[in-house]
Design an enzyme around this catalytic site. Sequence first.
Site, PDB file in Angstrom:
ATOM      1  N   HIS A  37     -22.630  20.174   7.808  1.00  8.25           N
ATOM      2  CA  HIS A  37     -22.100  20.621   6.527  1.00  8.25           C
ATOM      3  C   HIS A  37     -20.580  20.620   6.564  1.00  8.25           C
ATOM      4  CE1 HIS A  37     -22.449  24.324   8.911  1.00  8.25           C
ATOM      5  NE2 HIS A  37     -21.542  24.877   8.124  1.00  8.25           N
ATOM      6  N   HIS A  56     -17.072  22.326   4.773  1.00  9.44           N
ATOM      7  CA  HIS A  56     -16.507  23.447   4.019  1.00  9.44           C
ATOM      8  C   HIS A  56     -15.341  22.943   3.175  1.00  9.44           C
ATOM      9  CE1 HIS A  56     -18.321  26.776   6.506  1.00  9.44           C
ATOM     10  NE2 HIS A  56     -18.435  25.765   7.348  1.00  9.44           N
TER      11      HIS A  56
END
Length: 138
Positions: free
Chosen positions: A102, A104
């Site tokens: 992932h 950010h």
Amino acid sequence: MSYDPSNIFGKILRGEIPAHKVYEDDVALVMMDLFPQSRGHTLIVPKAPSRNLLDADPATLTAVIPLVQNVAKAVKAATSADGIRVVQFNETPAGQTVFHLHFHIIPVYEGVPLGVHGGGKAEDGELAMLARDIAAAL
């Protein structure tokens, strides 16, 4: 170490746990970070299973990076941030706490220090409002 599909992002991607969704397509889910470092902290979670950048399929990275760029622009526009920090952690010593790749997107505001990664939980109402505003800017 290998990918474990029981991680929280795997559960969110399967619809087992709710999230404040900003955007979703066949490549990734964009959602608000429940424990933001700043107002508007957003996550881009590729749907293809990988632990992090180190074991990700290059085709996944090719597909998701344009989305990372577009979300960064939308977050900056929706929050009127002064800058944007893009962060991606790989393994525990580097700060990774959820073992599903992932990215950010962290808005930075002049004179406002960032909170601690994984710090205090944001209010659901504010996250829902931010998700709508960022989605509109996409």
